[in-house]
Design an enzyme around this catalytic site. Sequence first.
Site, short mmCIF file in Angstrom:
data_model
loop_
_atom_site.label_atom_id
_atom_site.label_comp_id
_atom_site.label_asym_id
_atom_site.label_seq_id
_atom_site.Cartn_x
_atom_site.Cartn_y
_atom_site.Cartn_z
N ARG A 37 0.81 -1.21 0.00
CA ARG A 37 0.00 0.00 0.00
C ARG A 37 0.85 1.27 0.00
O ARG A 37 0.33 2.38 0.13
CB ARG A 37 -0.94 0.01 1.22
CG ARG A 37 -1.89 -1.18 1.26
CD ARG A 37 -2.77 -1.22 0.03
NE ARG A 37 -3.52 -2.47 -0.07
CZ ARG A 37 -4.23 -2.83 -1.13
NH1 ARG A 37 -4.26 -2.03 -2.19
NH2 ARG A 37 -4.87 -3.97 -1.16
N HIS A 67 7.74 -6.80 -7.22
CA HIS A 67 6.44 -6.22 -7.59
C HIS A 67 6.32 -4.85 -6.93
O HIS A 67 6.51 -4.71 -5.73
CB HIS A 67 5.30 -7.13 -7.11
CG HIS A 67 4.00 -6.89 -7.80
ND1 HIS A 67 3.38 -5.65 -7.84
CD2 HIS A 67 3.17 -7.72 -8.49
CE1 HIS A 67 2.24 -5.74 -8.50
NE2 HIS A 67 2.09 -6.98 -8.92
N TYR A 70 0.87 -1.53 -4.95
CA TYR A 70 -0.37 -1.30 -5.69
C TYR A 70 -0.70 0.19 -5.82
O TYR A 70 -1.42 0.59 -6.75
CB TYR A 70 -1.54 -2.00 -4.99
CG TYR A 70 -1.46 -3.51 -5.00
CD1 TYR A 70 -1.13 -4.21 -6.16
CD2 TYR A 70 -1.74 -4.24 -3.85
CE1 TYR A 70 -1.06 -5.59 -6.18
CE2 TYR A 70 -1.68 -5.63 -3.85
CZ TYR A 70 -1.35 -6.30 -5.01
OH TYR A 70 -1.29 -7.67 -5.01
N HIS A 107 1.78 -2.56 -12.24
CA HIS A 107 0.51 -2.35 -12.91
C HIS A 107 0.60 -1.00 -13.63
O HIS A 107 0.93 0.01 -13.00
CB HIS A 107 -0.64 -2.30 -11.90
CG HIS A 107 -0.87 -3.60 -11.19
ND1 HIS A 107 -1.87 -3.78 -10.25
CD2 HIS A 107 -0.24 -4.81 -11.29
CE1 HIS A 107 -1.85 -5.02 -9.81
NE2 HIS A 107 -0.86 -5.67 -10.41
N GLU A 142 2.38 -5.31 -16.51
CA GLU A 142 1.50 -6.43 -16.25
C GLU A 142 0.22 -6.33 -17.07
O GLU A 142 -0.37 -5.25 -17.17
CB GLU A 142 1.16 -6.51 -14.76
CG GLU A 142 0.31 -7.71 -14.40
CD GLU A 142 0.18 -7.92 -12.90
OE1 GLU A 142 -0.77 -8.62 -12.50
OE2 GLU A 142 1.02 -7.40 -12.14
N ASP A 176 -0.65 -12.13 -16.68
CA ASP A 176 -1.40 -12.67 -15.54
C ASP A 176 -2.58 -13.47 -16.08
O ASP A 176 -3.45 -12.92 -16.76
CB ASP A 176 -1.88 -11.53 -14.64
CG ASP A 176 -2.53 -12.01 -13.36
OD1 ASP A 176 -3.53 -12.75 -13.45
OD2 ASP A 176 -2.05 -11.65 -12.27
N HIS A 179 -6.01 -12.18 -15.03
CA HIS A 179 -6.33 -10.90 -15.66
C HIS A 179 -6.70 -11.06 -17.13
O HIS A 179 -7.68 -10.46 -17.60
CB HIS A 179 -5.14 -9.94 -15.55
CG HIS A 179 -4.83 -9.53 -14.15
ND1 HIS A 179 -3.73 -8.74 -13.83
CD2 HIS A 179 -5.45 -9.79 -12.97
CE1 HIS A 179 -3.71 -8.55 -12.53
NE2 HIS A 179 -4.73 -9.18 -11.98
N HIS A 211 2.19 -14.61 -14.22
CA HIS A 211 1.47 -14.73 -12.95
C HIS A 211 0.42 -15.82 -13.16
O HIS A 211 -0.50 -15.64 -13.96
CB HIS A 211 0.77 -13.41 -12.58
CG HIS A 211 1.68 -12.40 -11.99
ND1 HIS A 211 1.34 -11.05 -11.90
CD2 HIS A 211 2.91 -12.51 -11.43
CE1 HIS A 211 2.33 -10.39 -11.31
NE2 HIS A 211 3.28 -11.26 -11.02
N ASP A 224 -11.16 -8.62 -11.25
CA ASP A 224 -9.81 -9.05 -10.88
C ASP A 224 -9.84 -9.66 -9.49
O ASP A 224 -9.54 -8.99 -8.51
CB ASP A 224 -8.85 -7.86 -10.95
CG ASP A 224 -7.44 -8.20 -10.47
OD1 ASP A 224 -7.16 -9.39 -10.24
OD2 ASP A 224 -6.62 -7.28 -10.33
N HIS A 226 -8.37 -13.20 -7.82
CA HIS A 226 -7.62 -14.43 -8.01
C HIS A 226 -8.23 -15.58 -7.21
O HIS A 226 -8.79 -15.38 -6.13
CB HIS A 226 -6.17 -14.23 -7.59
CG HIS A 226 -5.45 -13.19 -8.38
ND1 HIS A 226 -4.09 -12.95 -8.22
CD2 HIS A 226 -5.86 -12.33 -9.34
CE1 HIS A 226 -3.72 -11.99 -9.05
NE2 HIS A 226 -4.78 -11.59 -9.73
N GLU A 256 0.06 -16.12 -7.31
CA GLU A 256 -0.50 -15.04 -6.48
C GLU A 256 -1.89 -15.44 -6.00
O GLU A 256 -2.79 -14.61 -5.90
CB GLU A 256 -0.60 -13.75 -7.29
CG GLU A 256 0.70 -13.16 -7.76
CD GLU A 256 0.48 -11.89 -8.56
OE1 GLU A 256 1.20 -10.92 -8.32
OE2 GLU A 256 -0.44 -11.87 -9.41
#
Length: 276
Positions: A37, A67, A70, A107, A142, A176, A179, A211, A224, A226, A256
């Site tokens: 975050r 990664h 986000y 992203h 991604e 991904d 995705h 991914h 989205d 998973h 993930e």
Amino acid sequence: MLNIGCHLSSSKGFYNMGEMSLSIGANTFQFFTRNPRGGAAKEIDPDDAKKLIALMNENNFAKILAHAPYTLNACAKVDSIREFAYNTMKDDLQRMEYVPGNMYNFHPGSHVGQGTEKGIELISELLNSILTKEQTTTVLLETMAGKGSEVGGTFEELREIIDRVELSEKMGVCLDTCHVNDAGYDMVNDLDGVLTKFDSVIGLDRLKAIHINDSKNPFASHKDRHEKIGEGSIGTAAFERIINHPALRDLPFFLETPNELDGYAAEIKLLRSLYK
């Protein structure tokens, strides 16, 4: 050999992630560069990084994948949010040189009402301001599910970003599976067709990582969420085809899925059993 790992916490350092990977039958891993975050990153111990490099060499690890958080939005409407993206990515890429020659995934971002073309322009501008000829890290865009104002829900959008990046040789793509399924690319019934499309638009030489995630939502839902391998709308049979496809089988795969370490170990065991 199937190159596979999962997402691990980086709180205890590089070497710890390498050891955890070995403990669950993995030979690579993904990690957040900092709190997902946002916020400040933990200081890197150079000796810890060297120990990981030695462990990776001794155990035939594939490339590892960092990664971005986000909250990194390279095409945000607000200047301060784009400034955070710039500062974070610049710092992350400098830190990745402690483990040279690996990969960094992010992203592309959400244009927040500015339009896709403006989003693509801002993302490429950010990359052009950060990438250097000297860096050894490959930066991956991604593939996204196309929800809301996300950029990167189509292969064409990713290609347009890459085309605008001056040091495009430093760029690649992370596909991904959740995705692209949610974005409307039918990897279940037409895997060859999806990869042919990817190759014609972006080029399979740009595809550097996968991914590997099932999806809680149906095909082309543009959501989205998973799911664990075999428990979603993609299914185990499709994943067997994916990991064995000639264009994909030698790439590193990163789980993930909504799991703890023992769950990842079970999924890795399952996927290894399906690898031919």
